[in-house]
Write a protein that holds these residues in place. Structure first.
Motif, short mmCIF file in Angstrom:
data_model
loop_
_atom_site.label_atom_id
_atom_site.label_comp_id
_atom_site.label_asym_id
_atom_site.label_seq_id
_atom_site.Cartn_x
_atom_site.Cartn_y
_atom_site.Cartn_z
N PHE A 11 0.83 -1.20 0.00
CA PHE A 11 0.00 0.00 0.00
C PHE A 11 0.87 1.26 0.00
CE2 PHE A 11 -2.39 3.25 2.45
CZ PHE A 11 -3.39 3.49 1.53
N GLN A 12 1.88 1.30 0.87
CA GLN A 12 2.79 2.44 0.92
C GLN A 12 3.50 2.63 -0.42
OE1 GLN A 12 4.88 1.03 4.48
NE2 GLN A 12 4.65 3.10 5.30
N ALA A 13 3.93 1.56 -1.03
CA ALA A 13 4.64 1.65 -2.31
C ALA A 13 3.74 2.22 -3.40
CB ALA A 13 5.17 0.28 -2.72
N VAL A 14 2.48 1.81 -3.43
CA VAL A 14 1.54 2.34 -4.43
C VAL A 14 1.38 3.85 -4.25
CG1 VAL A 14 -0.88 2.34 -5.19
CG2 VAL A 14 0.29 0.18 -4.77
N VAL A 15 1.23 4.28 -3.00
CA VAL A 15 1.06 5.71 -2.72
C VAL A 15 2.33 6.47 -3.08
CG1 VAL A 15 0.67 7.41 -0.90
CG2 VAL A 15 -0.67 5.29 -0.94
N GLU A 16 3.48 6.00 -2.62
CA GLU A 16 4.74 6.69 -2.87
C GLU A 16 5.09 6.74 -4.36
OE1 GLU A 16 7.54 4.65 -0.41
OE2 GLU A 16 6.62 5.41 1.44
N ALA A 17 4.81 5.65 -5.06
CA ALA A 17 5.14 5.58 -6.48
C ALA A 17 4.05 6.20 -7.34
CB ALA A 17 5.37 4.12 -6.89
N ASN A 18 2.90 6.49 -6.73
CA ASN A 18 1.75 7.05 -7.44
C ASN A 18 1.30 6.15 -8.59
OD1 ASN A 18 -0.29 8.98 -7.69
ND2 ASN A 18 0.83 10.04 -9.31
N GLY A 19 1.32 4.85 -8.34
CA GLY A 19 0.84 3.93 -9.36
C GLY A 19 1.16 2.49 -9.03
N PHE A 20 0.37 1.61 -9.59
CA PHE A 20 0.51 0.18 -9.36
C PHE A 20 1.72 -0.39 -10.09
CE2 PHE A 20 -3.63 1.11 -7.92
CZ PHE A 20 -4.06 0.09 -7.10
N ARG A 22 4.53 1.18 -11.11
CA ARG A 22 5.79 1.65 -10.51
C ARG A 22 6.01 1.01 -9.15
NH1 ARG A 22 4.47 7.16 -13.12
NH2 ARG A 22 2.69 6.90 -11.77
N ALA A 23 4.93 0.79 -8.41
CA ALA A 23 5.06 0.11 -7.11
C ALA A 23 5.55 -1.32 -7.33
CB ALA A 23 3.72 0.11 -6.38
N ALA A 24 5.03 -1.97 -8.34
CA ALA A 24 5.45 -3.34 -8.64
C ALA A 24 6.94 -3.39 -8.98
CB ALA A 24 4.62 -3.89 -9.80
N GLU A 25 7.38 -2.41 -9.76
CA GLU A 25 8.81 -2.35 -10.10
C GLU A 25 9.66 -2.16 -8.85
OE1 GLU A 25 9.19 0.78 -12.99
OE2 GLU A 25 8.03 -0.33 -14.49
N ARG A 26 9.24 -1.27 -7.97
CA ARG A 26 9.99 -1.02 -6.73
C ARG A 26 10.05 -2.26 -5.84
NH1 ARG A 26 8.36 4.83 -4.15
NH2 ARG A 26 9.10 6.10 -5.88
#
Length: 71
Positions: A11-20, A22-26
């Motif tokens: 959840f934090q990664a989605v918010v920080e990356a502003n997208g699903f 980019r969060a997946a990549e991180r």
């Protein structure tokens, strides 16, 4: 209610990356896994956390969960 660490981290990664995507990549997981984790979290809480669209925005419940996750 108990949250799994991976749920909050995703959840934090989605918010920080502003997208699903980019969060997946991180997180080095698939976009599908990110989407499923967020969907499961929303189902567990029975509330929408993220307003999806051109830009993501948090619902009130999403803002409260982010505060909790950041603690």
């Amino acid at each position: 209610m108990r949250f799994e660490n991976n749920e909050l981290r995703t959840f934090q990664a989605v918010v920080e990356a502003n997208g699903f995507n980019r969060a997946a990549e991180r997180l080095h997981i698939t976009q599908s896994a990110v989407s499923q984790t967020i969907a499961n979290l929303e189902a567990k809480l029975d509330v929408s956390l993220i307003t999806r669209g051109k830009q993501l925005s948090l619902t009130e419940a999403g803002r409260r969960l982010l505060e909790y996750a950041n603690e």
